[in-house]
Design an enzyme around this catalytic site. Structure first.
Site, PDB file in Angstrom:
ATOM      1  N   GLU A 173       0.826  -1.226   0.000  1.00 13.78           N
ATOM      2  CA  GLU A 173       0.000   0.000   0.000  1.00 13.78           C
ATOM      3  C   GLU A 173       0.860   1.277   0.000  1.00 13.78           C
ATOM      4  OE1 GLU A 173      -3.047  -0.255   3.047  1.00 13.78           O
ATOM      5  OE2 GLU A 173      -4.104  -1.784   1.902  1.00 13.78           O
ATOM      6  N   GLU A 292      -5.519  -8.319  -0.441  1.00 14.01           N
ATOM      7  CA  GLU A 292      -6.242  -8.004   0.800  1.00 14.01           C
ATOM      8  C   GLU A 292      -7.700  -7.780   0.433  1.00 14.01           C
ATOM      9  OE1 GLU A 292      -4.707  -5.122   3.610  1.00 14.01           O
ATOM     10  OE2 GLU A 292      -2.646  -5.601   3.013  1.00 14.01           O
TER      11      GLU A 292
END
Ligand code: AHR
Length: 499
Positions: A173, A292
Site C-alpha cells: 500500500e 487483501e
C-alpha cells in the site's frame, strides 16, 4: 417471492479454479501471530509453540497461500531481526500499529507453521524504508540452496532446505499516507522496477507483485496503477488490489451488493494494466493479486482496541466480530474472485487469526470459527476444475453506494464428474426461488446443499456462543430433468455440490 434463473453452459469457461484464490494473510499485527498462531504454554501448543487447535481450523478453512509478514508492518521491518537464536532477537517498535514486536516468530518459524497447514508462503519485502540490497539478502536467505553467506546462515539457523518462495510482494500500500515511507506513484514505480529487476536477476522465475491502489476510493486510483506499471510492467507479474467493505449508516442493501464494487475495481485495474501493456506493444498480460479483501469495520473497531500511548506487545487490535450479513458478503466476494479467475489469479483474505479474521482465539482458551469462516471453507472445499460464466436472470434493486444490483448472484464450477453452484440472496425480507439449468454439466444429483442464514442477519459467533451461526442443510435443493431448484432465505449464502 423473487424468482431467478441461472443458465450454465459447460463451454462458457472463465478459467481454471485457481487454488491461490483461497489464500490468506498473516501480519505481525495485534494478536494474529502472538496468542493467535503462536502461544507457547497453551494446552494445544506443539514443540515450536504453535497452537494446534488453530492449525486444525486453518486446515478446515482450506487456505492455500499465506501472505506474510504484512501489511503495513512490513514497511518498518528488518527481516534480519527475526531469524537466528531467539534470545538474541531484538524487540522493536512497530510504528504502523503502535506496538512492540518481539521477533519471537520469524521467517523460519512461520515457514514451519505453514507446513502444518499445507500452505504456500507469499513474502513481502520492505521497499518503503529499506532498499534493493536487503530485499536481495532476504531472497538469498530464503531461497538459495547453500554455499553463500546467507543461505549458510539459514542452514546454521536450523533450516537446511530453502523455502523456495515463489510469490513476492514489492512493499505494501505504497500510495497510502498511513504507510511508513509512503511514496508518489512515480517514485514507487521506479523503485519497484529496480527492485524487481534485481530480484529477477537472481531468479527469473519469481512471481512479483507490484502495489496497486489501497482501494478504489483512493484519490490517485487509476493514475497510480498507470504510472507504477509504466515503470515496472516488464519486471512484474501481478498488480495488487485491496478492498474492505462494511455496513455504512445501517444500509444493509448497499453492503450486500459490495461485490458489484469489487467487479468494478477488477475491471478498472485490468483496463489500466492492459492500456499500459498495449502502449508498450507487450504480449505480456498483467494479472491481479487481490491480496487483501474482507469485511472490516474500520470506523468502528476503536472501542475494543487496546492501543493507546503505551507500547504494548500483541494488543487486541482490529478484532471484528462478524455477523451473518458479513459472511454473506464474504461468500459473495469470493464468488466474484472466482468469476474473474481468468485474470485474478491469486487472492488473500485479510487476515487469518484474530485480526479481521475468520478464526478467533482466547489466550489460554479455545479457538472458534467466525461466521465468515463458513463460506470460505465450503467454497475452498467444493470449487474445483473450471469456473463457468453464469447468465443470471433475476430482479434488481437500487443501492445507494453501488447502483443497480441483482437480488440473486451466482457462480459455478465444474470438474470431470462433479460441479458446484454458489448463490446469494441479497433480499432483506423475502426468500428467492432459483432455478439453475445444469443440463450441459456432467451431473445428475444433489450431493450436498448448505445455506448460511439466520432470522437475525446480525447474529454472530462469540466466545460464549461459538456455534450460534453454522451452515444448515438446505433441503429445498432438488435436481430433476437437468434443472436444479432451490429456495434461498433472505440475506443468505448457499453452496450446492452436484455429482
Ligand atoms: O489488513 C490490515 C491492514 O489493512 C494492512 O496492514 C494494510 O495493508 C491495510 O491497510
Amino acid at each position: 417471492m423473487p424468482r431467478a434463473h441461472v443458465e450454465l453452459d459447460r463451454r462458457a469457461v472463465v478459467g481454471p479454479v485457481r487454488r491461490r484464490t483461497f489464500g490468506s494473510f498473516v501480519e505481525h499485527l495485534g494478536r494474529c501471530v502472538y496468542t493467535g498462531l503462536y502461544e507457547p504454554g497453551h494446552p494445544t501448543a506443539n514443540e515450536d509453540g504453535f497452537r494446534m487447535d488453530v492449525v486444525e481450523l486453518v486446515r478446515e478453512l482450506g487456505t492455500t497461500t499465506v501472505r506474510y509478514p504484512g501489511g503495513n508492518f512490513v514497511s518498518g521491518f528488518r527481516w534480519e531481526d527475526s531469524v537466528g537464536p531467539r534470545e538474541q532477537r531484538p524487540v522493536r517498535r512497530d510504528l504502523s500499529w503502535h506496538s512492540l514486536e518481539s521477533n519471537q516468530v520469524g521467517l523460519d518459524e512461520f515457514a514451519r507453521w505453514l507446513k502444518l497447514t499445507d500452505s504456500e508462503l507469499m513474502l513481502a519485502v520492505n521497499v518503503a524504508t529499506r532498499g534493493i540490497l536487503p530485499a536481495l539478502d532476504l531472497l538469498e536467505y530464503a531461497n538459495h540452496p547453500s554455499g553463500t553467506a546467507l543461505s549458510d546462515l539459514r542452514i546454521a539457523n536450523g533450516t537446511p532446505e530453502p523455502h523456495d518462495v515463489r510469490m513476492w510482494c514489492l512493499g505494501n500500500e505504497m500510495d497510502g499516507p498511513w504507510q511508513t515511507g509512503f511514496m508518489t506513484a512515480d517514485d514507487y514505480g521506479k523503485i519497484a522496477a529496480r527492485t524487481a529487476a534485481a530480484m529477477k536477476a537472481a531468479d527469473k522465475d519469481l512471481e512479483l507483485v507490484v502495489c496497486g491502489s489501497s482501494g478504489s476510493g483512493m484519490p490517485t486510483f487509476g493514475d497510480w496503477e498507470r504510472t507504477v506499471l509504466e515503470h515496472s510492467y516488464d519486471y512484474v507479474d501481478y498488480v495488487s488490489c485491496h478492498a474492505y467493505y462494511q455496513v455504512h449508516d445501517g444500509d444493509l442493501g448497499s453492503f450486500l451488493a459490495s461485490s458489484v464494487d469489487m467487479e468494478f475495481f477488477v475491471d478498472t485495474v485490468l483496463a489500466t494494466a492492459d492500456h499500459v501493456g498495449h502502449k508498450r506493444q507487450s504480449k505480456k498480460r498483467m494479472n491481479i493479486s487481490f491480496d487483501e479483501w474482507n469485511v472490516w469495520y474500520l470506523e468502528e473497531h476503536k472501542a475494543s482496541d487496546e492501543v493507546n500511548d503505551e507500547w504494548r506487545h500483541a494488543p487486541r487490535q482490529l478484532e471484528d466480530v462478524y455477523t451473518v450479513a458479513d459472511a454473506v458478503v464474504v461468500g459473495n466476494l469470493l464468488m466474484t474472485l472466482l468469476k474473474r479467475s481468468d485474470r485474478v489469479t491469486s487472492a488473500s483474505l485479510a487476515q487469518l487469526v484474530n485480526v479481521i479474521a475468520p478464526i478467533m482465539t482466547e489466550p489460554g482458551g479455545p479457538a472458534w470459527r467466525q461466521t465468515t469462516f463458513h463460506p470460505f471453507s465450503i467454497t475452498s472445499r467444493l470449487a474445483s476444475g473450471e469456473v463457468l460464466r453464469p447468465v443470471i436472470d433475476a430482479p434488481t434493486y437500487l443501492t445507494a453506494r453501488h447502483g443497480e444490483a441483482s437480488v440473486v448472484d451466482a457462480v459455478a464450477t465444474v470438474d470431470e464428474d462433479r460441479a458446484a453452484v454458489f448463490l446469494v440472496n441479497r433480499d432483506l425480507a423475502e426468500s428467492a426461488r432459483v432455478t439453475v439449468d445444469v443440463r450441459s454439466l456432467p451431473v445428475s444429483r444433489v450431493v450436498e446443499a448448505l445455506t448460511l442464514a439466520d432470522a437475525d442477519p446480525y447474529a454472530r459467533n462469540t466466545l460464549a456462543d461459538p456455534d450460534r451461526v453454522t451452515p444448515a442443510v438446505n433441503a429445498s435443493a432438488v435436481l430433476a430433468d437437468g434443472v436444479l431448484t432451490v429456495e434461498l432465505p433472505p440475506v443468505s449464502w448457499t453452496a450446492i455440490a452436484l455429482g
